[in-house]
Motif scaffolding. Sequence first.
Motif, mmCIF file in Angstrom:
data_model
loop_
_atom_site.group_PDB
_atom_site.id
_atom_site.type_symbol
_atom_site.label_atom_id
_atom_site.label_comp_id
_atom_site.label_asym_id
_atom_site.label_seq_id
_atom_site.Cartn_x
_atom_site.Cartn_y
_atom_site.Cartn_z
ATOM 1 N N LEU A 147 -6.429 -3.312 -3.661
ATOM 2 C CA LEU A 147 -5.351 -4.194 -3.522
ATOM 3 C C LEU A 147 -4.700 -5.274 -4.456
ATOM 4 N N ILE A 148 -5.832 -5.222 -5.660
ATOM 5 C CA ILE A 148 -5.091 -5.917 -6.660
ATOM 6 C C ILE A 148 -4.072 -5.372 -7.538
ATOM 7 N N VAL A 189 0.789 -1.167 -0.007
ATOM 8 C CA VAL A 189 0.022 -0.092 0.109
ATOM 9 C C VAL A 189 0.903 1.395 0.017
ATOM 10 N N GLU A 190 1.814 1.360 0.887
ATOM 11 C CA GLU A 190 2.760 2.349 1.064
ATOM 12 C C GLU A 190 3.426 2.668 -0.348
ATOM 13 N N ASP A 191 3.968 1.442 -1.006
ATOM 14 C CA ASP A 191 4.687 1.616 -2.210
ATOM 15 C C ASP A 191 3.646 2.221 -3.469
ATOM 16 N N SER A 192 2.748 1.290 -3.616
ATOM 17 C CA SER A 192 1.903 1.674 -5.001
ATOM 18 C C SER A 192 0.921 2.826 -4.596
ATOM 19 N N LEU A 193 0.440 2.979 -3.381
ATOM 20 C CA LEU A 193 -0.393 4.216 -3.264
ATOM 21 C C LEU A 193 0.129 5.361 -2.695
ATOM 22 N N VAL A 204 -9.381 5.316 0.008
ATOM 23 C CA VAL A 204 -8.230 6.149 -0.069
ATOM 24 C C VAL A 204 -7.348 5.624 -1.224
ATOM 25 N N GLY A 205 -7.462 4.365 -1.868
ATOM 26 C CA GLY A 205 -6.629 3.861 -2.878
ATOM 27 C C GLY A 205 -7.468 3.581 -4.174
ATOM 28 N N VAL A 206 -8.610 4.086 -4.137
ATOM 29 C CA VAL A 206 -9.350 3.853 -5.209
ATOM 30 C C VAL A 206 -9.287 4.955 -6.440
ATOM 31 N N GLY A 207 -8.442 5.924 -6.161
ATOM 32 C CA GLY A 207 -8.246 6.891 -7.327
ATOM 33 C C GLY A 207 -7.347 6.249 -8.253
ATOM 34 N N HIS A 208 -6.423 5.545 -7.891
ATOM 35 C CA HIS A 208 -5.262 4.759 -8.865
ATOM 36 C C HIS A 208 -5.838 4.796 -10.272
ATOM 37 N N PRO A 209 -5.189 5.280 -11.350
ATOM 38 C CA PRO A 209 -5.749 5.235 -12.730
ATOM 39 C C PRO A 209 -6.050 3.790 -13.171
ATOM 40 N N LEU A 210 -5.008 2.914 -12.786
ATOM 41 C CA LEU A 210 -5.515 1.552 -13.422
ATOM 42 C C LEU A 210 -6.474 1.054 -12.729
ATOM 43 N N LEU A 244 0.953 5.911 0.444
ATOM 44 C CA LEU A 244 0.368 6.190 1.593
ATOM 45 C C LEU A 244 1.299 5.599 2.743
ATOM 46 N N PRO A 245 2.256 6.261 3.398
ATOM 47 C CA PRO A 245 3.117 5.716 4.384
ATOM 48 C C PRO A 245 2.276 5.761 5.486
ATOM 49 N N GLY A 246 2.698 4.790 6.468
ATOM 50 C CA GLY A 246 2.128 4.673 7.693
ATOM 51 C C GLY A 246 0.615 4.314 7.753
ATOM 52 N N VAL A 247 0.249 3.741 6.452
ATOM 53 C CA VAL A 247 -1.281 3.432 6.369
ATOM 54 C C VAL A 247 -1.399 1.754 5.994
ATOM 55 N N SER A 248 -2.383 1.147 6.687
ATOM 56 C CA SER A 248 -2.737 -0.163 6.115
ATOM 57 C C SER A 248 -4.128 -0.187 6.099
ATOM 58 N N LEU A 249 -4.664 -0.992 5.221
ATOM 59 C CA LEU A 249 -5.888 -1.219 4.753
ATOM 60 C C LEU A 249 -6.757 -2.511 5.154
ATOM 61 N N PRO A 250 -7.274 -2.194 6.315
ATOM 62 C CA PRO A 250 -7.825 -3.471 6.979
ATOM 63 C C PRO A 250 -9.215 -3.668 6.401
ATOM 64 N N HIS A 251 -9.413 -3.834 5.266
ATOM 65 C CA HIS A 251 -11.103 -3.457 4.724
ATOM 66 C C HIS A 251 -11.576 -4.923 4.296
ATOM 67 N N GLY A 252 -12.562 -4.951 5.062
ATOM 68 C CA GLY A 252 -13.344 -6.206 4.707
ATOM 69 C C GLY A 252 -13.524 -6.907 3.448
ATOM 70 N N PHE A 253 -13.674 -5.830 2.557
ATOM 71 C CA PHE A 253 -14.012 -6.316 1.063
ATOM 72 C C PHE A 253 -12.636 -6.217 0.241
#
Lengths: 96, 453
Positions: free
Chosen positions: B347-348, B170-174, B302-308, B176-185
Amino acid sequence: MRKFVLCCGSGIVTSTHIRKKIEEELDKRGYKGKYSITQCRASEAATMSDGHDAVISTTVLKTKCACPIIVATGLLMNRGTKEIYDQIESFFTPED
Amino acid sequence: MQFILNFFSTLNSLGAVVVMPFIIAIMGIIMGTGVGKAIRAGLTVGVGFIGLNLVTGLMGTYLAPAVVTMCERFGLHLNVIDVGWPAAAAIAFGTQVGSYIIPVCLLVNIVMILTGTTQTIDVDIWDYWHFAFTGSLVAIATNSIAYGLLAAVFNMMIIMVLGDLTAKDVEDSLGLPGVSLPHGFSTAYAPIAMALNWLLDKIPGVNKITFDLEALQDKIGVFGEPILVGTVIGLIIGIAAGLPYAQVLTLAINMGACLVLIPKMAALLMEGLIPISDAASGFIEKHFSGHGQMYIGLDSAVGVGHPLTLSVALLLVPISVLLAVALPGNQFMPFADLAVIPWMFVLITPVVKGNGFRALVIGVVVLIAAFYIGTDLAPSITIAAEQAKFDFTAGTQISSICDGGNPLTWAIYKLNTISPIVGIAVVGAIAVALAVYNRIRIKKVNAAAAEEA
């Protein structure tokens, strides 16, 4: 009158979350009534950015917008919030 | 005493619309948001519920009959209507499991931090609903709220560990340092993406294919807007159902309206939760930081905006509709949750390292799975909706891609239908095993960091 676009993944959850925080902070700094905020989704940010002063975003935005982008993820984490608010404030001019 | 019992039972029978405001207001008062703010928050949540109910009611009135007619005409069986994640969230919060979920999940996070089994302070209280969703389905399958809550707890534990493990990506590709995404989906797809990506690596020839989809978003992004998607799908279904043109037009505008209004109602629901969410996250941050390197757990939005992510999701909208019609045995009709497809990819995208081809392939695979899972879970989801007194037309079932199509939710649910004890035991064992593994890993990471310091 400063116009901001507030963008997040869906235009619903994270943007609603920080909208209140931004509005409260801006009002506190004396800008009440001098700005407007429109919420939108990440995919709409580029089209919506026309005619606005800045895009405040909680999600990574790599699309080209017609105005500068302020990364506001820190507001969700309560980290670096002062710097983010300062960045938003910098768009107001003395006439406002 | 009898009066109090009667009062609560009457309250409960009125459904989530009345119960949720009470629960939210009480939680707010307990957490010190002040009585006025707490009451307003509770009422706002109630209003959000009612709003969502109204819009899905529109879907039930206009879309369901048209889909039924269309299916009769073409021999299709698409009788499970996709009401979308906002409705799924409302239902999840509105069930009995849902009413306990916020304090329960906070406790799980605190315990995990104290036992060194997670590095994440999860401030994303809204997304506890995913765990409540799983828990509610298990509660229905096992006829036990206790088992449902246990399932929710184990679901959260698994996701928290996966969130920690994917934090570096997450940190590398998005960025967002210091952030994790514990998202149920979103996070449930991380291991699947890794497995599929590894598989694609092993196929000679295919493993060399790559194309760049990122530019797509800029060019045709406008076609992915909910207002257009809804209206166009309404038109297509109306025409396919052979309705007179007046009804086709009515259906189209109503469906466009639904896809625009559903998010707005969800925003209201969220707004009501904010004071609770802020109080809870403030509490946990204040008292539970400083256990080695900690991540802040955020909504994967917070990671949804990635163009891919956005481009692949856009392409998958028409592909999904085609898949839904073509897949044998599928009853799931994607609609409101076409909007949630970007969340599958948060996360894909990091896993495929920008490879548009792989993202598309993985997307198609997980969508096919999501449709069959959504079909399989539909009866239980419809029961949960009835329990939350959510309005929908009788005669159709409802589901969603998020979390109705979530493979982790489905796995946990399915194990519990074999037998509650076996189900909970297996899921619990996996959750605990992952937690222990994470604890060992965290100790190593912190030891290495301390040496460098």
